[in-house]
Design a protein around this motif. Structure first.
Motif, short mmCIF file in Angstrom:
data_model
loop_
_atom_site.label_atom_id
_atom_site.label_comp_id
_atom_site.label_asym_id
_atom_site.label_seq_id
_atom_site.Cartn_x
_atom_site.Cartn_y
_atom_site.Cartn_z
N UNK A 1 -21.88 5.61 -12.81
CA UNK A 1 -20.59 4.93 -12.72
C UNK A 1 -20.26 4.52 -11.30
N UNK A 2 -19.85 3.28 -11.14
CA UNK A 2 -19.25 2.79 -9.91
C UNK A 2 -17.73 2.80 -10.13
N UNK A 3 -17.02 3.49 -9.24
CA UNK A 3 -15.57 3.61 -9.35
C UNK A 3 -14.96 3.01 -8.09
N UNK A 4 -14.27 1.88 -8.23
CA UNK A 4 -13.74 1.15 -7.08
C UNK A 4 -12.22 1.02 -7.21
N UNK A 5 -11.52 1.62 -6.26
CA UNK A 5 -10.05 1.58 -6.27
C UNK A 5 -9.49 0.44 -5.42
N UNK A 6 -10.36 -0.23 -4.68
CA UNK A 6 -9.89 -1.19 -3.69
C UNK A 6 -9.85 -0.57 -2.31
N UNK A 7 -9.49 0.71 -2.27
CA UNK A 7 -9.49 1.47 -1.02
C UNK A 7 -10.75 2.33 -0.90
N UNK A 8 -11.22 2.84 -2.02
CA UNK A 8 -12.39 3.72 -2.05
C UNK A 8 -13.42 3.16 -3.03
#
Length: 352
Positions: A227-234
């Motif tokens: 899984x790639x988890x992208x919050x915009x910040x992390x």
């Protein structure tokens, strides 16, 4: 000890076979999709079981399990609700708990005493989880990498059903969740390279080199992945299980660089080297992914291979020093703030 280990292995396989036989009649009419890896296409089966049994009889280990209690920091469930920073906690093995942009997210939550189809035999925990499912606040998202017993814990998922809003899983894994009462409306299944956004966080299922199945007759009928988890910040990467393959470079090119990678580092063996990495390969995978900081997972909770329990951490530390990468090894249950990953408490070598 070796006789006991062999007996556990044989009985566990036997139980899996029995469970599979019970369900075979109901499944026989189904048309089953068979998933496969992008590079290594031979699959992984029990045809080498005799060689594995021989290894269990002959390999000598000084420390299959810890002789002293593994340090665990208890997590305050109330503090999770009040948390305002982006943080991660290692719960044990590959289980992670995040607070990201205000959302609570869990990866491969395993809370059962054993990673086994039965709870009276099989790999037993070295330590207890740092908090219980019962005290967990409501969870926004649970992501699952694949359906193996040390990653998909039906007991935990049954307990999480009422307090989790969404479950993100690879294709066909949703059936396991429905079997324990998770509403179909809560389950989102994805294929490799597909993405879904929840509360402003983008989750993308990416390939791994592994396999699936919880019995002898359902092999590779569900998909596996990372899984790639992208919050915009992390930007985070969670490996699930995988052998080393060129897919890590492809993921790094498409979605990297990653602020933090959680890379499988443990339960390896030459007999199954195509589907689990050696620690040196784990470090290389981190480099391929364009990771900035690495946290090794898939170790220090269950005895799933023939190496000493602390060997994965010893080897990954040595290789990370050789390759000059930033490695963090927090205690189970320790709060890790994502904006300050390299502070000294995250780098304590507690297993030493």
């Amino acid at each position: 000890m070796k006789i006991k280990m062999i007996a556990v292995l044989i009985v566990s396989v036997g139980v899996v076979m029995l469970n599979a036989c019970i369900n075979k009649h109901n499944q026989s009419a189904e048309v089953k999709t068979k998933f496969q890896n992008s590079e290594w296409l031979d699959g992984f089966s029990f045809t080498n079981m005799m060689a594995i049994l021989k290894d269990y009889m002959t390999v000598s280990r000084k420390a299959a399990v810890p002789k002293e209690a593994i340090p665990v920091t208890e997590i305050d469930a109330d503090a999770l609700n009040e948390e305002t920073q982006d943080v991660v906690y290692k719960l044990g093995h590959s289980s992670l708990l995040f607070k990201l942009s205000g959302s609570l997210v869990m990866a491969d939550p395993v809370f059962s005493e054993r990673a086994s189809p039965i709870q009276w035999m099989g790999p037993k925990r070295f330590h207890q989880p740092p908090l219980s499912v019962e005290v967990l606040p409501n969870i926004d998202v649970v992501v699952i990498s694949h359906d193996h017993y040390d990653h998909l814990d039906k007991g935990a998922l049954a307990d999480l059903t009422s307090k989790t809003q969404w479950f993100l899983v690879p294709l066909k894994v949703g059936k396991h969740l429905e079997e324990v009462g998770v509403s179909k409306n809560k389950i989102i299944e994805l294929a490799w390279w597909q993405s879904h956004t929840i509360n402003g966080i983008e989750y993308t299922l990416t390939p791994t080199q592994h396999f699936s199945g919880r019995g002898l007759f359902d092999k590779d009928t569900t998909l596996w992945g990372s899984w790639v988890i992208n919050t915009g910040e992390q930007n985070l990467y969670f490996s699930g299980d995988s052998g080393y393959f060129s897919g890590f470079k492809e993921i790094g090119e498409k979605y990297g660089p990653f602020d933090l990678t959680f890379i499988e580092t443990g339960a390896y063996n030459k007999r199954w080297s195509k589907v689990h990495m050696f620690p040196e390969q784990s470090v290389q995978a981190h480099l391929d992914l364009k990771g900035k900081v690495m946290m090794p997972i898939h170790n220090s909770t269950f005895d799933l291979a023939l190496h000493d329990w602390h060997e994965p951490l010893d080897r990954v530390l040595k290789e990370s020093n050789n390759k000059e990468i930033s490695l963090i090894t927090p205690i189970v249950g320790q709060r890790v703030e994502l904006s300050d990953l390299l502070k000294s408490e995250n780098q304590q070598r507690w297993w030493k």
